[in-house]
Design a protein around this motif. Structure first.
Motif, short mmCIF file in Angstrom:
data_model
loop_
_atom_site.label_atom_id
_atom_site.label_comp_id
_atom_site.label_asym_id
_atom_site.label_seq_id
_atom_site.Cartn_x
_atom_site.Cartn_y
_atom_site.Cartn_z
N GLN A 48 0.81 -1.22 0.00
CA GLN A 48 0.00 0.00 0.00
C GLN A 48 0.84 1.27 0.00
OE1 GLN A 48 -2.53 0.49 3.45
NE2 GLN A 48 -1.19 -0.83 4.65
N GLY A 49 2.05 1.23 0.48
CA GLY A 49 2.91 2.40 0.46
C GLY A 49 3.50 2.70 -0.90
N GLU A 50 3.30 1.81 -1.84
CA GLU A 50 3.89 1.95 -3.17
C GLU A 50 2.93 2.54 -4.20
OE1 GLU A 50 5.50 -1.84 -4.33
OE2 GLU A 50 6.37 -2.15 -2.34
N PHE A 51 1.72 2.89 -3.79
CA PHE A 51 0.79 3.49 -4.75
C PHE A 51 1.37 4.81 -5.24
CE2 PHE A 51 -2.63 1.14 -2.32
CZ PHE A 51 -2.92 0.26 -3.35
N ALA A 52 1.43 4.98 -6.52
CA ALA A 52 1.92 6.24 -7.08
C ALA A 52 0.82 7.29 -6.95
CB ALA A 52 2.30 6.05 -8.54
N GLN A 53 1.21 8.51 -6.62
CA GLN A 53 0.24 9.58 -6.43
C GLN A 53 -0.51 9.90 -7.72
OE1 GLN A 53 -0.67 10.40 -3.70
NE2 GLN A 53 0.97 10.70 -2.22
N ASP A 54 0.17 9.73 -8.86
CA ASP A 54 -0.46 10.09 -10.13
C ASP A 54 -1.24 8.94 -10.75
OD1 ASP A 54 1.82 8.61 -10.59
OD2 ASP A 54 2.38 9.70 -12.41
N GLU A 55 -1.26 7.77 -10.13
CA GLU A 55 -1.97 6.61 -10.68
C GLU A 55 -3.17 6.28 -9.80
OE1 GLU A 55 -1.04 2.12 -12.27
OE2 GLU A 55 0.17 2.90 -10.63
N SER A 56 -4.25 5.94 -10.42
CA SER A 56 -5.45 5.53 -9.70
C SER A 56 -5.21 4.17 -9.04
CB SER A 56 -6.62 5.44 -10.69
OG SER A 56 -7.66 4.66 -10.16
N ALA A 57 -5.58 4.06 -7.78
CA ALA A 57 -5.45 2.79 -7.07
C ALA A 57 -6.32 1.72 -7.73
CB ALA A 57 -5.84 2.96 -5.60
N ILE A 58 -7.45 2.13 -8.23
CA ILE A 58 -8.37 1.17 -8.87
C ILE A 58 -7.76 0.65 -10.17
CG2 ILE A 58 -10.63 0.94 -9.97
CD1 ILE A 58 -11.76 2.56 -7.68
N ALA A 59 -7.17 1.53 -10.98
CA ALA A 59 -6.53 1.09 -12.22
C ALA A 59 -5.37 0.15 -11.90
CB ALA A 59 -6.02 2.29 -13.01
#
Length: 189
Positions: A48-59
């Motif tokens: 969960q800490g690796e989600f990119a700010q510019d990418e949708s978590a759902i995508a």
């Protein structure tokens, strides 16, 4: 629930029904779809800490689901190839000499008859009747790999029963067995 901080992980959890529907369209079994979804949720939690700010978590999660489905099919394909290889190996393995049927433990036929019917049928046809695994598979509407697995399991069950019945004779490959628990069936051997 309203006090929960809106994190990418919470966003993924709210979309559970959509994710499950996505998986059910791609895998044949509802339980398998649920397993894949749960493993992907676990992976999302671990990363969960690796989600990119510019990418949708759902995508990102849909990509994770898609890759998990592809991996599952690849794993199944590998297992299928391994089972087919086992069936080919069983097919090409050396057949016992005709004299071996007369020398084998007297308990053999009695124990074979006590196994599950599909196991005894496989052993009698392939090992003792020297039928090819592929022919046995066709005759019983099985794939060659499933017939190979059935034969493997039948041999394991037979070995277990022989060890229980004949103890050291079976353990040490004694061909002159003297145990009396299963006298030879009339007309066998």
């Amino acid at each position: 629930m309203s006090n929960m901080i809106n994190t990418p992980l919470n966003e993924l959890l709210t979309q559970r029904k959509l994710f499950l529907a996505f998986l059910r369209r791609r895998v044949p079994d509802a339980a398998l779809a649920e397993d894949i979804l749960q493993s992907c949720y676990l992976r999302a939690f671990e990363h969960q800490g690796e989600f990119a700010q510019d990418e949708s978590a759902i995508a990102w999660f849909y990509r994770l689901l898609r890759n998990a489905v592809i991996d599952r099919y690849r794993r199944n394909k590998s297992q299928e190839k391994a089972l087919e290889s086992l069936a080919r190996e069983l097919e090409t393995s050396a057949h016992p000499s005709p004299g071996l049927h007369n020398e084998a433990c007297a308990c053999l036929h009695g124990i074979i008859k006590d196994l599950k019917p599909e196991y005894s049928e496989a052993l009698l046809a392939v090992d003792l009747g020297e039928q090819r695994v592929q022919d046995f598979a066709k005759q019983h509407n099985l794939s060659a790999s499933n017939a190979g697995v059935r034969l493997h399991r039948a041999r394991a069950a037979l070995r277990k029963q022989l060890i229980q019945t004949c103890a050291s004779c079976a353990e040490h490959a004694c061909l002159d067995c003297t145990c009396k628990k299963h006298p030879p069936a009339a007309g066998s051997l």
